[in-house]
Design an enzyme around this catalytic site. Structure first.
Site, mmCIF file in Angstrom:
data_model
loop_
_atom_site.group_PDB
_atom_site.id
_atom_site.type_symbol
_atom_site.label_atom_id
_atom_site.label_comp_id
_atom_site.label_asym_id
_atom_site.label_seq_id
_atom_site.Cartn_x
_atom_site.Cartn_y
_atom_site.Cartn_z
ATOM 1 N N ASP A 219 -5.555 -9.787 19.601
ATOM 2 C CA ASP A 219 -4.756 -9.124 20.631
ATOM 3 C C ASP A 219 -4.640 -10.034 21.844
ATOM 4 O O ASP A 219 -5.619 -10.272 22.556
ATOM 5 C CB ASP A 219 -5.405 -7.798 21.027
ATOM 6 C CG ASP A 219 -4.582 -7.021 22.043
ATOM 7 O OD1 ASP A 219 -3.466 -7.463 22.375
ATOM 8 O OD2 ASP A 219 -5.058 -5.960 22.492
ATOM 9 N N ASP B 17 2.399 -3.641 21.181
ATOM 10 C CA ASP B 17 1.562 -2.669 21.875
ATOM 11 C C ASP B 17 2.237 -2.298 23.186
ATOM 12 O O ASP B 17 2.956 -1.295 23.271
ATOM 13 C CB ASP B 17 0.162 -3.232 22.115
ATOM 14 C CG ASP B 17 -0.743 -2.241 22.864
ATOM 15 O OD1 ASP B 17 -0.318 -1.101 23.112
ATOM 16 O OD2 ASP B 17 -1.877 -2.613 23.205
#
Length: 355
Positions: A189, A240
């Site tokens: 991420d 995201d």
């Protein structure tokens, strides 16, 4: 069954250690617990957790927003979830975490009225799901040592935070893979931390180390950049921060920008909107992950119930409760054994709240 009252209070959650990501450092967390009372005596609990550098919310703005929404929601049917979301969206733009808190409390009420645990109310059969565990940014050596500890706890999925320095990110993933072996599933991420060029370069290397997906490599507004990266990347791309709403999901899919979408209840406004995003993704052949901000076990219980009820969620990233010391004000909802979250058979969320 009418909404009789809505109240909210802050709860402080104490972290075991700092969490460092590309766009900020989290050293403690406050969350907002919401209590909705009905005219028939049923009570539901929800949670709103804002992260200022993601959702633009704090506990204080969440409480203020709930006060504004309360004026419009009192007297409405607690089961009219579509109407309630329309009223909330008409009353306040954004404020997703505040809306999520109300949404979760209403689903808790519906589960209690139906005498069903939430995962059953949502149509699920299985009551267990598996979560990954996240490693915050540190030196590559520190991150590799942390990965070994996580694997020893039984976790098969690890999410690695990145995005501050591309070369350090490559080295961290290399050392983590070397430390944990080939059988452990790795996701990375970047929290919007790379440029398009760096993202493409880094992901070429990540493919060598068996990284399955990279989450939000570039700033949330750069959907064109995300699309270009996906066209060049050997690793699956997950959105995201680029996906807050069902409309965002449609834009991403139209641009061929993603292979996966990370849905978060606090980011989209609760279970009702999360179900919409997942349905859009599933109809388009896009799989989903259910992620979290820094929720207590109340918000995690809701997220785990959603994952358990929908097969399109292939990843669960619901580890925030593992970073907190237990809080006596919020109990129940599920039990956990390493990566496995087993939901309660209590009605609704199955959560006990000292409110």
């Amino acid at each position: 069954m009418k909404i009789k009252d809505i109240t909210a209070k802050k709860v402080k959650l104490e972290l075991y250690q700092l969490v460092v990501i590309a766009i900020g450092t989290i050293d403690y967390c406050e969350t907002v617990i919401v209590k909705i009372e009905t005219d028939e005596g049923l009570i539901g609990y929800g949670e709103g957790t804002g992260v200022t550098f993601v959702t633009g919310e704090s506990v204080d703005t969440i409480i203020q927003a709930i006060g504004i929404l309360k004026k419009e929601l009192l007297g409405l049917d607690a089961f009219s979830i579509d109407t309630i979301h329309r009223v909330m969206d008409k009353t306040l733009v954004h404020n997703a975490s505040a809306k999520a808190a109300i949404d979760l409390a209403l689903y808790d009420i519906m589960g209690k009225y139906a005498k069903l645990p939430l995962y059953r109310l949502l149509g699920g059969i299985a009551k267990q799901m598996e979560t990954d565990m996240t490693i915050g940014i540190g030196t590559p050596e520190e991150m590799a040592k942390e990965a070994v500890k996580i694997v020893k706890q039984g976790f098969l999925h690890i999410k690695v935070k990145a995005g501050m320095n591309p070369d350090d990110d490559i080295e961290a993933v290399r050392q983590i893979r070397e430390a944990v072996g080939k059988s452990i599933h790795l996701k990375v991420d970047a929290n919007q931390g790379w440029s398009v060029g760096d993202a493409i370069r880094v992901m070429q290397r990540f493919a060598e180390y068996g990284v399955e997906a990279v989450e939000q490599p570039v700033p949330h507004w750069d959907m064109d950049g995300l699309s270009f990266i996906r066209s060049k990347s050997p690793v699956s791309i997950m959105a995201d921060e680029s996906c807050f709403t069902p409309q965002d999901a449609i834009k991403l899919i139209k641009k061929d920008a993603v292979d996966l979408i990370n849905i978060k209840l606090m980011k989209c406004g609760g279970l009702y909107r999360a179900l919409q995003i997942n349905a859009i993704a599933e109809a388009s052949g896009i799989r989903c992950m259910l992620g979290c901000m820094m929720e207590s076990r109340l918000g995690i219980a809701a997220g785990a119930a959603l994952v358990a009820s929908r097969s399109n969620f292939i990843y669960g990233d619901l580890d925030s409760f593992l970073h907190f010391k237990e809080n006596d004000q919020v109990k129940g909802g599920f039990t956990s054994d390493g990566p496995h979250i087993t939901l309660s058979d209590g009605y609704g969320l199955g959560i006990e709240v000292d409110f």
